[in-house]
Design an enzyme around this catalytic site. Structure first.
Site, PDB file in Angstrom:
ATOM      1  N   ASP A 133      -2.861   1.151  -7.352  1.00  0.00           N
ATOM      2  CA  ASP A 133      -1.481   0.929  -6.906  1.00  0.00           C
ATOM      3  C   ASP A 133      -1.437   0.279  -5.523  1.00  0.00           C
ATOM      4  O   ASP A 133      -0.699   0.702  -4.642  1.00  0.00           O
ATOM      5  CB  ASP A 133      -0.689   2.239  -6.894  1.00  0.00           C
ATOM      6  CG  ASP A 133       0.823   1.989  -6.774  1.00  0.00           C
ATOM      7  OD1 ASP A 133       1.257   0.873  -7.082  1.00  0.00           O
ATOM      8  OD2 ASP A 133       1.544   2.908  -6.350  1.00  0.00           O
TER       9      ASP A 133
ATOM     10  N   HIS B 184       3.252  -1.292  -7.291  1.00  0.00           N
ATOM     11  CA  HIS B 184       4.518  -1.123  -8.003  1.00  0.00           C
ATOM     12  C   HIS B 184       5.704  -1.705  -7.244  1.00  0.00           C
ATOM     13  O   HIS B 184       6.777  -1.899  -7.816  1.00  0.00           O
ATOM     14  CB  HIS B 184       4.760   0.356  -8.349  1.00  0.00           C
ATOM     15  CG  HIS B 184       5.138   1.219  -7.188  1.00  0.00           C
ATOM     16  ND1 HIS B 184       4.241   2.042  -6.549  1.00  0.00           N
ATOM     17  CD2 HIS B 184       6.321   1.411  -6.563  1.00  0.00           C
ATOM     18  CE1 HIS B 184       4.858   2.709  -5.586  1.00  0.00           C
ATOM     19  NE2 HIS B 184       6.123   2.335  -5.575  1.00  0.00           N
TER      20      HIS B 184
ATOM     21  N   SER C 246       7.741   3.326  -0.332  1.00  0.00           N
ATOM     22  CA  SER C 246       6.488   2.935  -0.981  1.00  0.00           C
ATOM     23  C   SER C 246       5.854   1.744  -0.278  1.00  0.00           C
ATOM     24  O   SER C 246       6.495   0.720  -0.038  1.00  0.00           O
ATOM     25  CB  SER C 246       6.738   2.581  -2.447  1.00  0.00           C
ATOM     26  OG  SER C 246       7.104   3.720  -3.178  1.00  0.00           O
TER      27      SER C 246
END
Length: 468
Positions: free
Chosen positions: A236, A202, A314
């Site tokens: 992911d 992402h 992230s």
């Protein structure tokens, strides 16, 4: 910052207005008496103003104003001076005959002078007392305060989190993505010395289109343009590559050895603040986490941590006490009831286990794509009872059970309830999916299945599906 009201007193050094003219005679060479000079500020920062003569405290009996306050008048001040001797003022000095001048007290200007003298005198008195008590000379006031060691610190001198941070930070990067579909920032870390970098899908998905530019910023401030080697929304994860050699990779630990309570350190670029280090513990294991959009949903059998993780973390590493990666920081919990609110750390962060990341990253580097395991069933999301129910009806292009798939070969039927996988109870479809995807294609799993009133255990060998 709130506005600050103007100081009614002129700051020191500013022009001062001329004092009010004296209403009576004064001694030659002595400044005219009048109100206190504007601009006086006491050492405490408080700016006093002298009260008018009428505001002086009244005491019984005749008093005079002296340099340190009010004192009883000497008899000679009451007209008892000897013949031929001039009258004395409150200071004990001869004064001219003032019988033609109006009587008045000490001017307010002198009150300020008295105050200044008293404060300075008090300060000197305290200093003098300290000198006598300690036996030191005035020069001792300039003696420097003790300081710590001046020796430079190296990695061997550090311990705990500081040593881990010094060891790991050079291998952690910030990532900036700009493309036609949007822009984003995140973190990542060096996976191989020849330029491979691991991050979240992402983070780079905004740059999946044409005209996208991905910049990797290293800890020393240098930058390199990166290309996407491969990515998978199902896990992911994404692998990037920069044209560099000699990078320092971070080792991937065995996440199956992680236990609740282990100390961990999260490193990344939250809100663009590169090289941020936070600490915490492993709060839980095997948390079923689904994140992402409806088109690209990731199912993560996550490590939960209370180390502060915020947007921008992230893709960064979650490392153990040895500085080895046990997880890839990927998601944070958002308080319920506040959809659309900007999420921030509330002590509930989630990381992809390193074993999963290792397997997927190797596939992405080798083939550019990844696979994931399945048992070949459709699950009924409307079921609210115990366990997870196999759908009774198919969807366009897909049957409730894949013919010849693992579940079909194990004898599972539409409408059966799957109660547990490998002895781990499941109550929601996401829990079963996450538990399956934590395995590798070809692994086996034991399912506890209820058909009507009968419960049984069946062993299935997981099939492989290529990620989209």
């Amino acid at each position: 910052m709130e506005p600050v009201s103007e100081n009614p007193f002129v700051p020191p050094g500013a022009p001062r207005p001329a004092p009010t003219p004296d209403s009576g005679s004064h001694e030659p060479g002595r400044p005219p008496l009048g109100p206190p000079p504007v601009g006086y500020v006491s050492p405490t920062g408080y700016a006093p103003s002298a009260p008018p003569p009428s505001a002086q405290p009244a005491t019984a009996g005749p008093h005079v104003q002296g340099p340190f306050g009010t004192a009883p008048a000497h008899p000679q001040h009451q007209g008892s001076e000897r013949p031929g001797q001039a009258p004395l003022d409150g200071w004990g000095r001869p004064v001219p005959d003032q019988r033609q001048a109006p009587a008045r007290g000490l001017g307010a200007g002198w009150m300020v002078l008295v105050l200044v003298v008293a404060l300075i005198g008090g300060a000197l008195g305290g200093w003098g007392a300290q000198t006598i008590a300690t036996g030191t000379q005035p020069e001792a006031a300039s003696t420097p305060l003790p300081t710590g060691t001046e020796a430079a610190r190296d990695l061997g001198d550090l311990d705990g989190t500081a040593q881990i941070a010094a060891q790991v930070l050079p291998s952690v990067v910030a990532i900036e993505v700009r493309g036609d579909q949007g822009a984003g920032t995140g973190s990542g870390f060096v996976l191989r010395a020849d330029g491979y970098i691991l991050t979240n899908n992402h983070v780079v998905s905004a740059g999946a289109g044409a005209g996208t530019r991905i910049e990797v910023i290293f800890s020393d401030g240098s930058q390199s343009t990166a290309e996407i080697v491969g990515r998978t929304a199902e896990y992911d994860l994404a692998v990037l590559r920069v044209d560099r050699d000699g990078l320092t990779p971070l080792p991937l630990a065995d996440s199956d050895q992680v236990v609740v309570g282990d100390p961990v350190v999260a490193i990344g670029a939250p809100l663009g603040l590169q090289g941020t280090v936070t600490t915490g513990i492993v709060s839980a294991l095997n948390r079923p986490v689904s994140a992402g959009s409806m088109d690209e949903t990731a199912f993560i059998n996550a490590i939960q941590t209370d180390a502060a993780i915020n947007p921008g973390n992230s893709g960064g590493p979650l490392v153990d006490a040895r500085g080895e990666v046990v997880g890839i920081n990927s998601a944070i919990a958002q308080p319920p009831g506040v959809p659309g609110a900007a999420p921030g750390s509330i002590g509930l962060g989630f990381a992809i286990p390193s074993n999963q990341a290792r397997r997927t990253a190797e596939q992405l580097i080798e083939t550019g794509s990844a696979t994931y395991p399945v048992i070949g069933v459709l699950l009924d999301s409307r079921h609210t009872g115990e366990g997870v129910r196999v759908a009774t009806e198919g969807q366009p292009g897909q049957d409730p059970l894949t013919p010849g798939g693992p579940a079909d070969l194990a004898g599972i039927e539409p409408g059966d309830i799957i109660l547990a996988i490998d002895g781990r109870p499941v109550t929601q479809a996401d829990e079963l999916i996450v538990a399956i995807r934590a395995k590798a294609p070809g692994d086996s799993a034991v399912l506890t299945v209820r058909s009507g009133q009968e419960e049984r255990e069946v062993r299935v060998v997981l099939d492989e599906v290529e990620a989209g």
